[in-house]
Design a protein around this motif. Structure first.
Motif, PDB file in Angstrom:
ATOM      1  N   GLN A 131      -2.634  13.305  -1.270  1.00 13.16           N
ATOM      2  CA  GLN A 131      -2.900  11.920  -1.667  1.00 13.16           C
ATOM      3  C   GLN A 131      -1.637  11.084  -1.498  1.00 13.16           C
ATOM      4  O   GLN A 131      -0.565  11.477  -1.940  1.00 13.16           O
ATOM      5  N   ARG A 132      -1.776   9.943  -0.848  1.00 15.10           N
ATOM      6  CA  ARG A 132      -0.687   8.954  -0.807  1.00 15.10           C
ATOM      7  C   ARG A 132      -1.176   7.738  -1.559  1.00 15.10           C
ATOM      8  O   ARG A 132      -2.193   7.142  -1.218  1.00 15.10           O
ATOM      9  N   THR A 133      -0.455   7.364  -2.607  1.00 14.48           N
ATOM     10  CA  THR A 133      -0.849   6.218  -3.420  1.00 14.48           C
ATOM     11  C   THR A 133      -0.205   4.950  -2.868  1.00 14.48           C
ATOM     12  O   THR A 133       0.913   4.983  -2.348  1.00 14.48           O
ATOM     13  N   PRO A 134      -0.923   3.838  -2.952  1.00 17.81           N
ATOM     14  CA  PRO A 134      -0.369   2.577  -2.422  1.00 17.81           C
ATOM     15  C   PRO A 134       0.754   2.057  -3.315  1.00 17.81           C
ATOM     16  O   PRO A 134       0.812   2.351  -4.505  1.00 17.81           O
ATOM     17  N   GLN A 184      -5.611  -8.924   3.095  1.00 18.01           N
ATOM     18  CA  GLN A 184      -4.409  -9.476   3.695  1.00 18.01           C
ATOM     19  C   GLN A 184      -3.157  -9.082   2.913  1.00 18.01           C
ATOM     20  O   GLN A 184      -2.057  -9.248   3.401  1.00 18.01           O
ATOM     21  N   THR A 185      -3.309  -8.535   1.711  1.00 15.91           N
ATOM     22  CA  THR A 185      -2.159  -8.249   0.869  1.00 15.91           C
ATOM     23  C   THR A 185      -1.726  -6.802   0.929  1.00 15.91           C
ATOM     24  O   THR A 185      -0.897  -6.385   0.156  1.00 15.91           O
ATOM     25  N   GLY A 186      -2.258  -6.020   1.825  1.00 12.29           N
ATOM     26  CA  GLY A 186      -1.872  -4.618   1.913  1.00 12.29           C
ATOM     27  C   GLY A 186      -2.928  -3.863   2.679  1.00 12.29           C
ATOM     28  O   GLY A 186      -3.974  -4.385   3.010  1.00 12.29           O
ATOM     29  N   SER A 187      -2.644  -2.640   2.950  1.00 14.94           N
ATOM     30  CA  SER A 187      -3.565  -1.827   3.734  1.00 14.94           C
ATOM     31  C   SER A 187      -4.637  -1.230   2.844  1.00 14.94           C
ATOM     32  O   SER A 187      -4.342  -0.544   1.882  1.00 14.94           O
ATOM     33  N   SER A 188      -5.891  -1.506   3.164  1.00 11.92           N
ATOM     34  CA  SER A 188      -6.989  -0.893   2.424  1.00 11.92           C
ATOM     35  C   SER A 188      -7.588   0.244   3.244  1.00 11.92           C
ATOM     36  O   SER A 188      -8.576   0.814   2.869  1.00 11.92           O
ATOM     37  N   ARG A 189      -6.973   0.537   4.381  1.00  9.88           N
ATOM     38  CA  ARG A 189      -7.476   1.583   5.254  1.00  9.88           C
ATOM     39  C   ARG A 189      -7.180   2.952   4.668  1.00  9.88           C
ATOM     40  O   ARG A 189      -6.177   3.156   4.006  1.00  9.88           O
ATOM     41  N   THR A 190      -8.070   3.879   4.952  1.00  9.09           N
ATOM     42  CA  THR A 190      -7.836   5.257   4.524  1.00  9.09           C
ATOM     43  C   THR A 190      -7.337   6.046   5.722  1.00  9.09           C
ATOM     44  O   THR A 190      -7.571   5.663   6.866  1.00  9.09           O
ATOM     45  N   PRO A 191      -6.658   7.137   5.477  1.00  8.31           N
ATOM     46  CA  PRO A 191      -6.108   7.924   6.575  1.00  8.31           C
ATOM     47  C   PRO A 191      -7.207   8.423   7.507  1.00  8.31           C
ATOM     48  O   PRO A 191      -8.272   8.839   7.061  1.00  8.31           O
ATOM     49  N   LEU A 240       4.170  -8.751   5.091  1.00 11.81           N
ATOM     50  CA  LEU A 240       4.324  -9.256   6.448  1.00 11.81           C
ATOM     51  C   LEU A 240       3.586  -8.333   7.421  1.00 11.81           C
ATOM     52  O   LEU A 240       2.971  -8.790   8.368  1.00 11.81           O
ATOM     53  N   THR A 241       3.688  -7.062   7.158  1.00 11.78           N
ATOM     54  CA  THR A 241       2.974  -6.053   7.928  1.00 11.78           C
ATOM     55  C   THR A 241       2.654  -4.895   7.001  1.00 11.78           C
ATOM     56  O   THR A 241       3.494  -4.483   6.219  1.00 11.78           O
ATOM     57  N   SER A 242       1.439  -4.383   7.104  1.00  8.63           N
ATOM     58  CA  SER A 242       1.037  -3.228   6.302  1.00  8.63           C
ATOM     59  C   SER A 242       0.236  -2.290   7.190  1.00  8.63           C
ATOM     60  O   SER A 242      -0.948  -2.504   7.429  1.00  8.63           O
ATOM     61  N   GLU A 243       0.900  -1.283   7.731  1.00 13.26           N
ATOM     62  CA  GLU A 243       0.260  -0.380   8.678  1.00 13.26           C
ATOM     63  C   GLU A 243       0.160   1.049   8.172  1.00 13.26           C
ATOM     64  O   GLU A 243      -0.486   1.875   8.804  1.00 13.26           O
ATOM     65  N   ARG A 244       0.817   1.373   7.072  1.00 15.44           N
ATOM     66  CA  ARG A 244       0.791   2.738   6.569  1.00 15.44           C
ATOM     67  C   ARG A 244      -0.493   2.980   5.784  1.00 15.44           C
ATOM     68  O   ARG A 244      -0.890   2.173   4.967  1.00 15.44           O
ATOM     69  N   PHE A 245      -1.110   4.105   6.061  1.00 11.54           N
ATOM     70  CA  PHE A 245      -2.341   4.466   5.374  1.00 11.54           C
ATOM     71  C   PHE A 245      -2.052   4.970   3.973  1.00 11.54           C
ATOM     72  O   PHE A 245      -1.005   5.540   3.715  1.00 11.54           O
ATOM     73  N   PHE A 246      -2.983   4.746   3.078  1.00  9.13           N
ATOM     74  CA  PHE A 246      -2.931   5.392   1.777  1.00  9.13           C
ATOM     75  C   PHE A 246      -4.324   5.883   1.450  1.00  9.13           C
ATOM     76  O   PHE A 246      -5.310   5.443   2.022  1.00  9.13           O
ATOM     77  N   PRO A 305       4.111  12.621   5.665  1.00 12.63           N
ATOM     78  CA  PRO A 305       5.235  11.828   5.178  1.00 12.63           C
ATOM     79  C   PRO A 305       4.825  10.911   4.032  1.00 12.63           C
ATOM     80  O   PRO A 305       3.734  10.350   4.033  1.00 12.63           O
ATOM     81  N   GLY A 306       5.709  10.804   3.066  1.00 13.22           N
ATOM     82  CA  GLY A 306       5.466   9.906   1.946  1.00 13.22           C
ATOM     83  C   GLY A 306       4.471  10.418   0.923  1.00 13.22           C
ATOM     84  O   GLY A 306       4.073   9.691   0.019  1.00 13.22           O
ATOM     85  N   ILE A 307       4.065  11.655   1.044  1.00 12.56           N
ATOM     86  CA  ILE A 307       3.101  12.248   0.109  1.00 12.56           C
ATOM     87  C   ILE A 307       3.854  12.832  -1.084  1.00 12.56           C
ATOM     88  O   ILE A 307       4.875  13.489  -0.918  1.00 12.56           O
ATOM     89  N   ASP A 308       3.341  12.601  -2.279  1.00 11.00           N
ATOM     90  CA  ASP A 308       3.896  13.222  -3.475  1.00 11.00           C
ATOM     91  C   ASP A 308       3.592  14.715  -3.401  1.00 11.00           C
ATOM     92  O   ASP A 308       2.422  15.096  -3.279  1.00 11.00           O
TER      93      ASP A 308
END
Length: 147
Positions: free
Chosen positions: A71-74, A22-29, A83-89, A50-53
């Motif tokens: 790799q996208r790090t959380p 509930q505290t963030g997205s644990s989903r992988t891309p 409130l909402t966490s939909e971005r994959f890491f 987007p958002g990739i180092d």
């Protein structure tokens, strides 16, 4: 902020049943969206990252297989109330099999504004070419014989 979300409760129950945090997205891309097209004597692959180092983007060719990974790090969860966490890491990865007509040693890449562009040149031996047809300059005559 108030907003109406008729599926909010269903999403909440689903996340609970599937074990999502509930505290963030644990989903992988799930995938790395990309386009591949041919222009003249080369192919162009563009992939949205987007958002990739940029330092985490890796491109390699091995036995005719082009591998793109990134790799996208959380973000840190410290002191954050999500409130909402939909971005994959996590790790993004795509592989493409290259044909025999590709010059793997001349592949180049550039990463700008979240888009990876890879130029894949066609090998010189695979490029279309015009074949010269030789013909004799002296006219030849054909004689018919009756039997």
């Amino acid at each position: 902020m108030l907003r109406f979300d008729p599926f909010g409760q269903v999403d909440s129950v689903t996340r609970g049943l599937l074990g999502a945090q509930q505290t963030g997205s644990s989903r992988t891309p799930l995938f790395m969206p990309m386009d591949l097209y041919k222009v003249d004597d080369h192919y162009v692959l563009t992939a949205d990252l987007p958002g990739i180092d940029p330092g985490s983007v890796d491109l390699s060719v091995d036995n005719g297989v082009l591998t793109v990974s990134a790799q996208r790090t959380p973000r840190s969860d410290e002191g954050v109330q999500w409130l909402t966490s939909e971005r994959f890491f996590g790790t993004y990865r795509r592989q493409l099999t290259l044909g025999d007509g590709i010059d793997g040693s001349a592949i180049t890449a550039r990463y700008d504004n979240g888009v990876l562009s890879v130029t894949i040149p066609v090998a010189e031996k695979a490029k279309p070419r015009r074949i010269t047809i030789e013909h004799s300059e002296t006219p030849q005559s054909i004689e018919a014989t009756s039997s």
